[in-house]
Design an enzyme around this catalytic site. Sequence first.
Site, PDB file in Angstrom:
ATOM      1  N   LYS A   1      -7.593  -5.022   0.095  1.00 36.21           N
ATOM      2  CA  LYS A   1      -6.650  -4.125  -0.076  1.00 36.21           C
ATOM      3  C   LYS A   1      -7.537  -2.657   0.076  1.00 36.21           C
ATOM      4  O   LYS A   1      -8.165  -2.623  -1.201  1.00 36.21           O
ATOM      5  CB  LYS A   1      -5.892  -4.340  -1.478  1.00 36.21           C
ATOM      6  CG  LYS A   1      -4.894  -3.248  -1.529  1.00 36.21           C
ATOM      7  CD  LYS A   1      -4.204  -3.594  -2.939  1.00 36.21           C
ATOM      8  CE  LYS A   1      -3.069  -2.772  -3.322  1.00 36.21           C
ATOM      9  NZ  LYS A   1      -2.368  -3.008  -4.386  1.00 36.21           N
TER      10      LYS A   1
ATOM     11  N   LYS B   1      -4.260  -4.676   3.924  1.00 39.15           N
ATOM     12  CA  LYS B   1      -3.304  -3.633   3.328  1.00 39.15           C
ATOM     13  C   LYS B   1      -4.206  -2.302   3.300  1.00 39.15           C
ATOM     14  O   LYS B   1      -5.372  -2.278   2.604  1.00 39.15           O
ATOM     15  CB  LYS B   1      -2.820  -3.964   1.905  1.00 39.15           C
ATOM     16  CG  LYS B   1      -1.945  -3.065   1.771  1.00 39.15           C
ATOM     17  CD  LYS B   1      -1.165  -3.315   0.142  1.00 39.15           C
ATOM     18  CE  LYS B   1      -0.100  -2.299  -0.318  1.00 39.15           C
ATOM     19  NZ  LYS B   1       0.348  -2.625  -1.594  1.00 39.15           N
TER      20      LYS B   1
END
Length: 342
Positions: free
Chosen positions: A209, A262
């Site tokens: 992320k 992400k």
Amino acid sequence: MTNLRKPIKSDFPSVRLRRLRKNNSIRDLIAEVKIDSSSLIMPLFVKEGLERREYIDSMPGQERLSIKELLKEVSELLDLGVKAILLFGIPLKKDDSGSSAYDRDGVVQRAVREVKKNFGEEVTVITDVCLCQYASHGHCGIILEKGMKKIIDNDKTIEVLAKIALSHAEAGADIVAPSDMMDGRVLAIRRALDDAGYTNTAIMSYSAKYASSLYGPFRSAAYSKPAFGDRRSYQMDPRNVREALREVELDISEGADIVMVKPASWYLDVISLIRNYFDVPIAAYSVSGEYTMIKLMAEKGLVDEKQAVWEQLHSIKRAGADIIITYYAKEYARWLRDGQIP
């Protein structure tokens, strides 16, 4: 890694690659990747104390839902073939420790119970495990003041994350998804789940992320903007890719069943590299900024929305993602059903 192909001698005009592009039927026949509704996850916001749907200004077309409206939304998604949801909770009250995140009567816990009561195994319920929406400071962990500086205490945070994940599993979540990027949180969650007998509750870890500028619309939607500083001390540096491999490897070793990248569209190289190195299911999260950019361009007539989404999702799949989390899941499934996209 994939070997580089050796140059070949051109056999034009006998070889013409356009032969296999001449109509839609042939293009569909040889398509290397295809996306159906069952490989999509729809993120949903459920807000405590809400009586009806609430429009999200930062994300045109998206809404905050009451639990009653959440059930209607899940029913519509299932009718369209979207069988998985990712729940984000928005509580009425926040405190420094984010205690409502692990309240057994919290908004997500109640939402999960109601969804499972009404739909059972028809829908896969995934819950976001984090503190940012529940903590008054908006950060993903427990704050420790050291001297004149505020820092995120990694080890205290993972203890709380394990409590959150366990409360979600007790409510009936199929998959818990830690999104905080603390070191060791997958192991802490796996141990907590197993010790309590939830050995079949899966973990989808936000493994890579990145500290991205594309999260702005979400933070407005979920009221989770940090009250001070930023999240670069725990989310990944956008300049790094080899580090993502280390993060994924550690998460797998700690018990992650699915790993996630992400954002998705600006990190296709990361998805591809992870696919080449690891034989585990990979999820990619097409985040709020990706969604909103397409929406705003479409509103101004600058892009064909359906074709833009179709192209974006296939690029993510082509890079190696097995699962795509997208705010377009419902619309894409409807377009697919109605024959408006290939």
